[in-house]
Design a protein around this motif. Structure first.
Motif, short mmCIF file in Angstrom:
data_model
loop_
_atom_site.label_atom_id
_atom_site.label_comp_id
_atom_site.label_asym_id
_atom_site.label_seq_id
_atom_site.Cartn_x
_atom_site.Cartn_y
_atom_site.Cartn_z
N GLY A 165 -17.23 -4.11 5.40
CA GLY A 165 -16.65 -3.88 4.08
C GLY A 165 -17.44 -2.91 3.23
N THR A 166 -18.73 -2.69 3.57
CA THR A 166 -19.50 -1.70 2.82
C THR A 166 -19.06 -0.28 3.18
OG1 THR A 166 -21.32 -1.52 4.44
CG2 THR A 166 -21.48 -3.28 2.79
N ILE A 167 -18.50 -0.10 4.36
CA ILE A 167 -17.95 1.21 4.72
C ILE A 167 -16.75 1.51 3.82
CG2 ILE A 167 -16.84 2.57 6.53
CD1 ILE A 167 -18.46 0.98 8.58
N MET A 168 -15.82 0.55 3.76
CA MET A 168 -14.67 0.72 2.90
C MET A 168 -15.09 0.86 1.43
SD MET A 168 -13.74 -1.23 5.70
CE MET A 168 -13.84 0.28 6.66
N GLY A 169 -16.05 0.00 1.03
CA GLY A 169 -16.47 0.00 -0.36
C GLY A 169 -17.07 1.32 -0.80
N GLU B 221 -7.43 2.76 7.65
CA GLU B 221 -6.38 2.09 6.87
C GLU B 221 -6.95 0.96 6.02
OE1 GLU B 221 -4.13 4.06 10.21
OE2 GLU B 221 -6.07 3.06 9.98
N PHE B 222 -8.08 0.38 6.45
CA PHE B 222 -8.68 -0.69 5.64
C PHE B 222 -9.20 -0.15 4.31
CE2 PHE B 222 -9.98 -2.83 9.91
CZ PHE B 222 -8.66 -3.21 10.11
N THR B 223 -9.61 1.12 4.31
CA THR B 223 -10.01 1.75 3.05
C THR B 223 -8.82 1.90 2.12
OG1 THR B 223 -11.83 2.94 4.13
CG2 THR B 223 -11.05 3.82 2.03
N THR B 224 -7.67 2.25 2.68
CA THR B 224 -6.44 2.31 1.89
C THR B 224 -6.13 0.95 1.29
OG1 THR B 224 -5.56 4.09 3.27
CG2 THR B 224 -3.97 2.83 1.97
N ASP B 225 -6.32 -0.10 2.07
CA ASP B 225 -6.05 -1.45 1.57
C ASP B 225 -6.96 -1.78 0.39
OD1 ASP B 225 -4.31 -1.58 3.70
OD2 ASP B 225 -5.63 -2.83 4.94
N LEU B 226 -8.24 -1.50 0.54
CA LEU B 226 -9.19 -1.79 -0.55
C LEU B 226 -8.87 -0.97 -1.78
CD1 LEU B 226 -11.72 -3.07 -1.74
CD2 LEU B 226 -13.09 -1.36 -0.50
N ARG B 227 -8.55 0.31 -1.60
CA ARG B 227 -8.23 1.16 -2.74
C ARG B 227 -7.00 0.64 -3.47
NH1 ARG B 227 -8.13 5.64 -0.15
NH2 ARG B 227 -10.31 6.15 -0.58
N LEU C 30 -9.89 -11.55 -3.92
CA LEU C 30 -9.97 -11.53 -2.47
C LEU C 30 -8.65 -11.01 -1.90
CD1 LEU C 30 -11.22 -14.69 -3.38
CD2 LEU C 30 -12.25 -14.23 -1.17
N PHE C 31 -8.72 -10.41 -0.73
CA PHE C 31 -7.49 -9.94 -0.08
C PHE C 31 -7.71 -9.90 1.42
CE2 PHE C 31 -10.05 -6.19 -0.28
CZ PHE C 31 -9.66 -5.39 0.79
N ASP C 32 -6.62 -9.88 2.16
CA ASP C 32 -6.66 -9.70 3.61
C ASP C 32 -6.30 -8.27 3.96
OD1 ASP C 32 -7.39 -12.26 4.54
OD2 ASP C 32 -5.35 -13.01 4.31
N TYR C 33 -7.14 -7.63 4.78
CA TYR C 33 -6.77 -6.33 5.33
C TYR C 33 -5.47 -6.49 6.14
CZ TYR C 33 -11.81 -5.40 4.69
OH TYR C 33 -13.09 -5.25 4.19
N ARG C 34 -4.76 -5.41 6.32
CA ARG C 34 -3.60 -5.43 7.23
C ARG C 34 -4.06 -5.91 8.61
NH1 ARG C 34 -1.87 0.65 6.76
NH2 ARG C 34 -2.74 0.32 4.67
N GLY C 35 -3.26 -6.77 9.21
CA GLY C 35 -3.62 -7.33 10.50
C GLY C 35 -4.52 -8.56 10.41
N PHE C 36 -4.97 -8.90 9.21
CA PHE C 36 -5.82 -10.07 8.99
C PHE C 36 -5.05 -11.10 8.15
CE2 PHE C 36 -8.87 -6.96 10.17
CZ PHE C 36 -10.07 -7.57 10.46
N THR D 269 0.84 -1.19 0.00
CA THR D 269 0.00 0.00 0.00
C THR D 269 0.88 1.25 0.00
OG1 THR D 269 -0.09 0.19 2.41
CG2 THR D 269 -1.70 -1.28 1.36
N PRO D 270 0.32 2.41 -0.28
CA PRO D 270 1.13 3.65 -0.24
C PRO D 270 1.78 3.91 1.11
CG PRO D 270 -0.93 4.03 -1.40
CD PRO D 270 -1.03 2.66 -0.81
N ASP D 271 1.18 3.40 2.20
CA ASP D 271 1.79 3.58 3.52
C ASP D 271 2.55 2.33 3.97
OD1 ASP D 271 -0.52 2.12 3.81
OD2 ASP D 271 -1.21 3.15 5.61
N HIS D 272 2.91 1.48 2.98
CA HIS D 272 3.87 0.39 3.16
C HIS D 272 3.34 -0.84 3.90
CE1 HIS D 272 6.64 3.36 1.66
NE2 HIS D 272 6.44 4.13 2.72
N ALA D 273 2.04 -1.01 3.98
CA ALA D 273 1.50 -2.28 4.45
C ALA D 273 1.63 -3.31 3.34
CB ALA D 273 0.05 -2.12 4.88
N GLN D 274 1.78 -4.57 3.70
CA GLN D 274 1.89 -5.66 2.74
C GLN D 274 0.61 -6.48 2.77
OE1 GLN D 274 4.72 -5.85 0.76
NE2 GLN D 274 5.29 -3.96 1.84
N LEU D 275 -0.02 -6.63 1.62
CA LEU D 275 -1.31 -7.30 1.54
C LEU D 275 -1.21 -8.60 0.75
CD1 LEU D 275 -3.59 -4.25 0.63
CD2 LEU D 275 -2.91 -5.04 2.91
N ALA D 276 -1.78 -9.66 1.30
CA ALA D 276 -1.87 -10.94 0.60
C ALA D 276 -3.22 -11.01 -0.11
CB ALA D 276 -1.74 -12.09 1.59
#
Length: 276
Positions: free
Chosen positions: A149-153, A120-126, A97-103, A44-51
């Motif tokens: 997830g509808t909040i992020m969506g 930060e979960f919105t950043t992950d989805l974006r 499909l993806f995992d949010y940071r921390g998931f 992510t732009p703030d350097h989280a790693q997403l699977a």
């Protein structure tokens, strides 16, 4: 078939809780359901790693040339949504499909269990949505979100770059969720500062928006989705798909011959511009 429906239903019930309960262990991988897929690893732009996993459309069905990024709720991880991904794949959709940071297998993130969600979960989805568009530039690309997830969506869709939004168990008012769902149990649940502006997000969603809700949903009432649909302004296409059931029971309730088959057909009708 009956055992598959029961297992998927149990997954949905565990996913219906509020406040964050991430799980690091995957309960299955796509190959356990004989799904064609590839793994992804994003920063992510703030350097989280997403699977992530990209599940391809089933080989024996017409390809919808559509990619759906799946944003799940507040607990478990992406592996608990494989039956929904399978149903969408059988309908000709590619599911990211993806995992949010921390998931799941994404990078560590300090999570307070009494927090309803993190921006930060919105950043992950974006980040995942942008990757989907880059990988599949000729594909119609949108979000299918559930509960939290509808909040992020809706936040991502409000910023543009989204061809459609499907929201089941739409969270219209996080403040009310905290007050009503937790106040009665005297449980403290907190919201991020960004939640103060969340009420303004829905009006900025201009892509086609399908709101899916259960008539007996006590967590995110169907009436909230109806209100958002009725607030559509000129050129905003919004539609409500309701079912007899509770929170996040859509795939289970909208099943005929195979798990979630009616749900997927209704999604296809909506994306084709048809009304149910």
């Amino acid at each position: 078939m009956r055992s598959i429906l029961l297992l998927a239903y149990l997954f949905l019930q565990t996913a219906a809780a509020w406040a964050l309960k991430p799980s690091r262990e995957w309960v299955a991988t796509p190959d356990s359901l004989a799904l064609r897929y590839q793994t992804t690893a994003l920063a992510t732009p703030d350097h989280a790693q997403l699977a992530g996993w990209i599940v391809e459309p089933a080989a024996n069905v017409p390809d919808q040339h559509t990619t759906m990024v799946l944003a799940y709720g507040d607990m478990n991880n992406m592996s608990h949504w494989l039956y929904q991904a399978q149903a969408l794949s059988q309908g000709g959709y590619r599911v990211y499909l993806f995992d949010y940071r921390g998931f799941g297998h994404s990078s560590d993130f300090a999570i307070e269990r009494q927090r309803l969600y993190y921006p930060e979960f919105t950043t992950d989805l974006r980040t995942v949505l942008a990757d989907a568009r880059q990988r599949f530039p000729r594909s119609r690309t949108g979000i299918i979100g559930f509960s939290m997830g509808t909040i992020m969506g809706s936040e991502v869709a409000a910023r543009g770059g989204c061809d459609f939004l499907i929201a089941e168990g739409y969270s219209a008012n996080p403040q009310r969720i905290v007050a009503e769902q937790f106040g009665r149990y005297q449980k403290t649940v907190t919201l991020p500062d960004e939640a103060a502006d969340y009420a303004l997000v829905a009006r900025r969603v201009h892509c086609p928006w399908l709101l899916v809700g259960g008539t007996n949903d006590k967590n995110t009432p169907l009436a909230d989705s109806v209100v958002v649909a009725r607030q559509a302004r000129w050129r905003q296409r919004r539609q409500v798909l309701c079912f007899d059931g509770g929170h996040l029971e859509g795939f289970y309730r909208l099943t005929e011959a195979a798990y979630g088959d009616k749900y997927v057909r209704e999604v296809t009708r909506f994306l084709a511009g048809k009304r149910s």
